[in-house]
Structures are given as structure tokens and as C-alpha cells.
Write a protein that holds these residues in place. Structure first.
Motif, PDB file in Angstrom:
ATOM      1  N   VAL A   1       0.863  -1.217  -0.070  1.00 56.00           N
ATOM      2  CA  VAL A   1       0.017   0.055   0.051  1.00 56.00           C
ATOM      3  C   VAL A   1       1.024   1.222   0.145  1.00 56.00           C
ATOM      4  CG1 VAL A   1      -1.907   1.081   1.192  1.00 56.00           C
ATOM      5  CG2 VAL A   1      -1.887  -1.263   1.261  1.00 56.00           C
TER       6      VAL A   1
ATOM      7  N   ASN B   1      -0.296   4.609  -0.809  1.00 56.09           N
ATOM      8  CA  ASN B   1      -0.991   5.665  -0.267  1.00 56.09           C
ATOM      9  C   ASN B   1      -2.318   5.012   0.398  1.00 56.09           C
ATOM     10  OD1 ASN B   1       0.679   7.963  -0.776  1.00 56.09           O
ATOM     11  ND2 ASN B   1      -0.102   7.637  -3.008  1.00 56.09           N
ATOM     12  N   SER B   2      -2.470   4.976   1.423  1.00 56.86           N
ATOM     13  CA  SER B   2      -3.753   4.103   2.267  1.00 56.86           C
ATOM     14  C   SER B   2      -4.895   4.889   1.807  1.00 56.86           C
ATOM     15  CB  SER B   2      -3.469   4.053   3.489  1.00 56.86           C
ATOM     16  OG  SER B   2      -3.392   5.380   4.208  1.00 56.86           O
TER      17      SER B   2
ATOM     18  N   ALA C   1      -3.199  10.479   2.493  1.00 57.38           N
ATOM     19  CA  ALA C   1      -1.965  10.070   2.454  1.00 57.38           C
ATOM     20  C   ALA C   1      -1.168  10.773   1.343  1.00 57.38           C
ATOM     21  CB  ALA C   1      -1.693   8.729   2.400  1.00 57.38           C
TER      22      ALA C   1
END
Lengths: 158, 163
Positions: free
Chosen positions: A113, A115-116, A120
């Protein structure tokens, strides 16, 4: 070196850089030798069974599988990704490494992951803007433009 | 890639500490290396000026990816160097390239799902170096640690300057 001579050299260097922009695009398959989203859009069946690594956006998650959209110059391609250990949220940016399967499926060996969520991504851009501001403030503090010679010179009081 | 703030703080830390041993390496020169570290981030130009759109306009396929490669750093650093006084060119160019390399190395240590970083040595090779997978680009811990180290180095440097 006179100003016009510096401008000519700068334009030459920028021309080489422009050439690299084109060269990098047409040799993209050598930098990323595995099939990418535009390959899958153009001729999906040809790449079934191929191992690859791609970056996409999660559009749906049900715990066991993810639907990930991979964007390309030729348009997006969505794959149902299995082998999911983590459960990224919808909207997350993920890296997937694994094997292209039939009928728009993908067996992942590893998912990261990046950018969650969109937050983010905002954090990264925000921190980067602070970095730009910090650098510009520091640069102006120590350097100035001499408009008579059109060169950057160190400030005496810097 | 790591955020730009982390990119510029890494050469700040490295060169400020190096400056404690090297007389000429003061803050004004360190700033230039911080600027060099921002060169690979020019790839984000794509956010405001899409490369494929520009490519369609000029009739050529193109990508900004070379900004984030050794070749891009060497060329952009060359252009920037020309803006400085001739007697400083060698030093300015070295600092800019050094800063750019630090950013490329930092990015080469982040996580890639297949275990290999991007081909950042382009155009000299298409090889994708293995990555130690130390962090993901949106991990705030990277910036927090870098900020903490930079703050300590800044304070120590200020005290050394005053004493």
C-alpha cells in the motif's frame, strides 16, 4: 562566458533533456520490461501468464479480493486481484507484483500500500510544498541575482 | 518517491556535518545541494502539465521520468550551474549533482513490490537495482526521523557558529 553563450549552452542541455524525455518514453519497455497497463489494454490475452509489477488504485475491496484500476495512455484497465493479505481501503494506491490471469484477474505475490487514502497523498504533497518553501527561503537568504551580469552570487550578508 | 521536504533535509544534514570538517562548506553551499536534491521531484511537473498531453501537442511521445534519473540530474544541474559565476561552476555542479544523487539513492531504498527500484541510473543502464525496501513513500515516520535529525544538526551547527 557571455550571457548569450550561457543561454546557448543551457538550450543545448535542455535539448538533450528533451531528447531523453522522448527516448525514455519509446524505450519504456526496457525500463519496465514486464507488461504494463497499456499493454493489457491493447492486447490482454497476449500477457496472460506473464509476471509483472504495476501501480494502481483500489476501486473495490471485499476482503479476499481487490478490484484495482490501472491507468494508462490507452485508458484504464481493471483487474480482480487475489492473494490479498492486506485490506487496503477503496481509493488506496497500491503496488502489485504477481501474475496476470485470464479474464482480467491477477494473482498477487505481494501487495504494497503506497497511499492508504487520498489523505496520504495530500500529506505527501503538503510536505513537498513545505520543502519547496524551505529551500526557496534558504536560497534567497544566501544568494542573490546580480542583474548587471545576470549571474547568481552569494550575498555578503548571507 | 519520498516527499520533497525529506529530500532537501538529507543533504542539509550530511553537508552541515561535513562542513564541521571542511572550511569552505558553509550554509550557502549546503543550500545548493538541497536544491539539487529537489531535481528528481521535477517529475511531478506531470501533475500540472501532463506529459502525454504535451506529447500530443508537439507530436512526439514523451515522459518526464528522466527528471528522476541520473541523466536528468546531470543535465538539469548543468543548466542551473550556468546561472552562477564561472569561477564557482565546478563546486556548484558538484553540490547540485550530489544533492540529486542523495535523493535518487533515498528513493531507491523505498519499497517496491517486486524488490527492485526504478531504473534510476537511466540512460546509462536500464538495470533496476535491488531495493532494501526500507519505507513506503507516504510513511510519515521517514519525515519525522529526518526532521528530528535535521533539527539536532541545526542546533549544534548554530552553537558551533556562535562559539
Amino acid at each position: 562566458m557571455l550571457v548569450w553563450e550561457r543561454v546557448v549552452v543551457a538550450l543545448l542541455l535542455l535539448s538533450v533533456l528533451g531528447g531523453l524525455f522522448v527516448h525514455a518514453e519509446v524505450t519504456g519497455e526496457r525500463r519496465w520490461p514486464t507488461p504494463q497497463a497499456d499493454d493489457l489494454v491493447a492486447d490482454y490475452d497476449r500477457y496472460v501468464g506473464s509476471e509483472t509489477f504495476m501501480i494502481g488504485t483500489v476501486t473495490a475491496a471485499d476482503g479476499a479480493t481487490l478490484t484495482v484500476r490501472f491507468d494508462s495512455h490507452l485508458g484504464p484497465v481493471s483487474l480482480t486481484v487475489s492473494g490479498v493479505e492486506k485490506s487496503p481501503r477503496r481509493g488506496a494506491t497500491v503496488q502489485v507484483a504477481g501474475t496476470v490471469g485470464p479474464e482480467h484477474t491477477f494473482r498477487a505475490d505481494r501487495i504494497v500500500v503506497v497511499n492508504s487514502s487520498s489523505d496520504a497523498k495530500l500529506y505527501k504533497y503538503g510536505a513537498s510544498l513545505v520543502g519547496v518553501a524551505l529551500f526557496l527561503a534558504a536560497f534567497v537568504r544566501y544568494w542573490r541575482l546580480d542583474t548587471t551580469r545576470w549571474v547568481l552570487e552569494a550575498r555578503r550578508d548571507g | 518517491m519520498a516527499d520533497l521536504l525529506t529530500h532537501v533535509l538529507v543533504p542539509f544534514v550530511l553537508l552541515t556535518v561535513a562542513g564541521w570538517r571542511v572550511d569552505w562548506l558553509d550554509r550557502r553551499w549546503t543550500v545548493l545541494s538541497m536544491g539539487g536534491a529537489a531535481i528528481p521531484d521535477l517529475v511531478k511537473l506531470n501533475l500540472v502539465l501532463d506529459a502525454s498531453t504535451v506529447g500530443e501537442r508537439v507530436g512526439l511521445p514523451l515522459t518526464y521520468a528522466p527528471f528522476s534519473s541520473l541523466g536528468g540530474v546531470l543535465l538539469v544541474a548543468g543548466v542551473i550551474t550556468l546561472a552562477f559565476e564561472r569561477r564557482h561552476w565546478r563546486r556548484v555542479y558538484g553540490l547540485l549533482v550530489g544533492g540529486g544523487l542523495s535523493a535518487l539513492l533515498l528513493d531507491g531504498m523505498r519499497v517496491y513490490a517486486d524488490g527492485h527500484a526504478s531504473a534510476w541510473l537511466y540512460p546509462f543502464t536500464y538495470w533496476r537495482p535491488p531495493t532494501p525496501s526500507l519505507y513506503v513513500s507516504s510513511d510519515p515516520a521517514v519525515l519525522v526521523v529526518t526532521l528530528a535529525i535535521a533539527a539536532i544538526v541545526f542546533v549544534v551547527d548554530e552553537r558551533r557558529t556562535r562559539s
